[in-house]
Enzyme design. Structure first.
Site, PDB file in Angstrom:
ATOM      1  N   LYS A 109       0.815  -1.217   0.000  1.00 59.75           N
ATOM      2  CA  LYS A 109       0.000   0.000   0.000  1.00 59.75           C
ATOM      3  C   LYS A 109       0.851   1.270   0.000  1.00 59.75           C
ATOM      4  CE  LYS A 109      -1.463  -1.554   3.963  1.00 59.75           C
ATOM      5  NZ  LYS A 109      -0.327  -2.364   4.466  1.00 59.75           N
ATOM      6  N   GLU A 133      -4.639  -5.379  -5.855  1.00 62.64           N
ATOM      7  CA  GLU A 133      -5.881  -5.568  -5.104  1.00 62.64           C
ATOM      8  C   GLU A 133      -5.633  -5.734  -3.615  1.00 62.64           C
ATOM      9  OE1 GLU A 133      -9.345  -5.295  -4.196  1.00 62.64           O
ATOM     10  OE2 GLU A 133      -9.381  -5.760  -6.336  1.00 62.64           O
ATOM     11  N   GLY A 138      -6.939  -6.178   2.113  1.00 58.54           N
ATOM     12  CA  GLY A 138      -6.559  -7.583   2.103  1.00 58.54           C
ATOM     13  C   GLY A 138      -7.350  -8.366   1.080  1.00 58.54           C
ATOM     14  N   GLY A 191      -1.198 -10.777  18.508  1.00 56.38           N
ATOM     15  CA  GLY A 191      -0.623 -10.712  17.167  1.00 56.38           C
ATOM     16  C   GLY A 191      -1.364  -9.801  16.213  1.00 56.38           C
ATOM     17  N   GLU A 194       1.629  -4.789  15.705  1.00 61.00           N
ATOM     18  CA  GLU A 194       3.068  -4.977  15.627  1.00 61.00           C
ATOM     19  C   GLU A 194       3.733  -4.500  16.917  1.00 61.00           C
ATOM     20  OE1 GLU A 194       4.546  -6.394  13.096  1.00 61.00           O
ATOM     21  OE2 GLU A 194       2.925  -6.382  11.608  1.00 61.00           O
ATOM     22  N   ASP A 205      -1.391   3.910   8.051  1.00 60.91           N
ATOM     23  CA  ASP A 205      -1.798   2.796   7.193  1.00 60.91           C
ATOM     24  C   ASP A 205      -3.128   3.102   6.501  1.00 60.91           C
ATOM     25  OD1 ASP A 205      -1.710  -0.344   6.597  1.00 60.91           O
ATOM     26  OD2 ASP A 205      -3.715   0.109   7.373  1.00 60.91           O
ATOM     27  N   LYS A 209      -4.303   3.764   2.350  1.00 58.23           N
ATOM     28  CA  LYS A 209      -5.404   3.045   1.709  1.00 58.23           C
ATOM     29  C   LYS A 209      -6.465   3.990   1.157  1.00 58.23           C
ATOM     30  CE  LYS A 209      -4.735  -1.021   4.648  1.00 58.23           C
ATOM     31  NZ  LYS A 209      -5.250  -1.802   5.800  1.00 58.23           N
TER      32      LYS A 209
END
Length: 435
Positions: A109, A133, A138, A191, A194, A205, A209
């Site tokens: 991205k 894509e 995702g 998890g 990060e 992030d 997008k």
């Protein structure tokens, strides 16, 4: 004459790269049937330290190379999948692949948001395709609908929860009544976040997008540097408590709107009505609502990350390119205007939730209201929540729609008022049919 085998080269053997490699190998027969010709993973480019990874040890050693020259010059590789992440060297690798007349598939991205225009032009010059894509959402189909299914529409707006980490944290804070740091720690243990979660919790992030989607939707380049970006770290459990009492949920929302030739592009926490569609999207799930003039509202939802979901989109892109090669057709790049007119954040109009502490004495609310009034900000409601032992009171204010610059000016004026002890937080409010 039978069509040659379409060879694939893969860069990156992390969690997602490993899953993509396994899908390409284990489902080769199925994918070949969908492509109309044989599809085969030829080579995987790794760095020296990757060779000791368990996933590498479990695969045919002949698949791997650490040599850039060997990898990019393989004559039997038609498509290169880049899954190493980050801006560099991924951007340079993508350019090198295109210049070597290889088609490119990526989930990156950051590279697409920052350098997509250059890569698309380079791909057109070299008569190859670049597909991405998996860079947004995702495994949720989002890029292809903008490129094809919605192309006849004038897109009015995009409203998205497009970061699973932050959505999990906010869902946890709302459900458990925990503070931000506690919810973040829990997300890291599971998890979902990060060790260094900055890109997620600061909205970076999501900004990448929404920049990609806005560029496609409005056919004008919107760079991530043009997206107003504010994260979730200053939210507290009190904000969620008051939101719930007032009938709202809190989400990190990515918003892109087009109106009168100007584009709004912003990422920040919002109050949204608790009974709305987006308010009910919890945990690591993502959701995007697109408003088109012909389709009306169209929604996309699902897990926006994870190896399985992302590998689905990556492999689908590779198969789509293989089908192009078989048919002998090249899909042209959608044209975009070089520059988008971005509406300054200062000119954005919305409602605001404000939580502040004031001196608990007569006439204070009148002074606060006067400071708002000077800047043409109308108060919809003001509620005193509690009084502390130091004779300060916490009040919660909801405004009517106001300009961002007016709100910020009012906050600057509050610093000059002795009776205003602290503005703890403010959150923008999105209401209406879209949320």
């Amino acid at each position: 004459m039978a069509q040659k085998t379409i060879g694939i080269g893969l860069m990156g053997i992390g969690v997602i790269g490993s899953k993509v490699a396994n899908v390409l190998i284990e489902r080769a027969h199925l994918l070949s049937g969908c492509a109309g010709c044989a599809v085969a993973l030829r080579k995987i480019k790794v760095i020296e330290s990757d060779l000791s990874r368990p996933q590498v040890q479990a695969m045919d050693p002949k698949l791997f190379t650490t040599d850039d020259e060997e990898f990019f010059n393989l004559p039997d590789v038609d498509i290169i999948i880049e899954l190493i992440g980050g801006e560099y060297p991924a951007f340079e690798y993508q350019k090198r692949a295109i210049k070597a007349h290889k088609h490119v598939v990526t989930a990156n991205k950051e590279v697409i948001a920052k350098h997509g225009a250059e890569l698309f032009m380079l791909a057109e010059q070299n008569n190859v395709s670049i597909r991405y894509e998996a860079s947004v959402g995702g495994g949720i189909p989002l890029i292809a609908p903008f490129q094809r299914d919605l192309i006849a529409n004038r897109i009015n707006g995009i409203y998205g929860i497009i970061n699973g980490t932050t959505n999990y944290i906010l869902s946890t804070m709302a459900k458990d009544g925990t503070d931000f740091e506690v919810a973040l720690s829990q997300a890291q243990k599971l998890g979902y976040a990060e060790a260094n979660p900055r890109n997620d919790i600061e909205g970076i992030d999501a900004a990448y997008k929404i920049a990609i989607m806005a560029t496609l939707a409005f056919r004008s380049r919107v760079g991530p540097e043009q997206v107003f970006c504010e994260g979730i770290s200053r939210l507290s459990r009190q904000d969620f408590q008051y939101a719930r009492e007032m009938g709202f949920a809190i989400k990190l929302l990515a918003i892109a709107k087009q109106d009168d030739g100007e584009i709004e592009a912003r990422v920040h926490p919002v109050f949204i009505p608790a009974d709305g569609f987006l308010a009910k999207v919890d945990g690591v799930y993502n959701a995007v609502l697109v408003d088109g003039d012909l389709t009306g509202q169209v929604t996309f939802t699902g897990k926006g990350a994870g190896a399985s979901a992302t590998s689905s989109a990556v492999v689908a892109d590779a198969v789509a390119i293989a089908r192009q090669v078989v048919s002998g057709r090249h899909e042209p790049i959608l044209r975009q205007n070089d520059k988008a007119r971005i509406k300054p954040m200062a000119q954005i109009v919305t409602r605001y939730f404000i939580r502040m502490s004031i001196a608990d004495q007569p006439g204070v609310l009148a002074q606060v209201a006067s400071a708002f009034g000077v800047h043409n900000i109308s108060i919809a409601s003001a509620i005193q929540k509690e009084t502390a032992p130091d004779k300060t009171a916490e009040i919660v204010i909801m405004t009517h729609p106001a300009k961002e610059e007016a709100i910020q000016s009012a906050f600057a004026d509050f610093k000059k008022l002795d009776v205003v002890k602290e503005v703890h937080n403010f959150v923008r409010v999105e209401m209406g049919e879209y949320v």
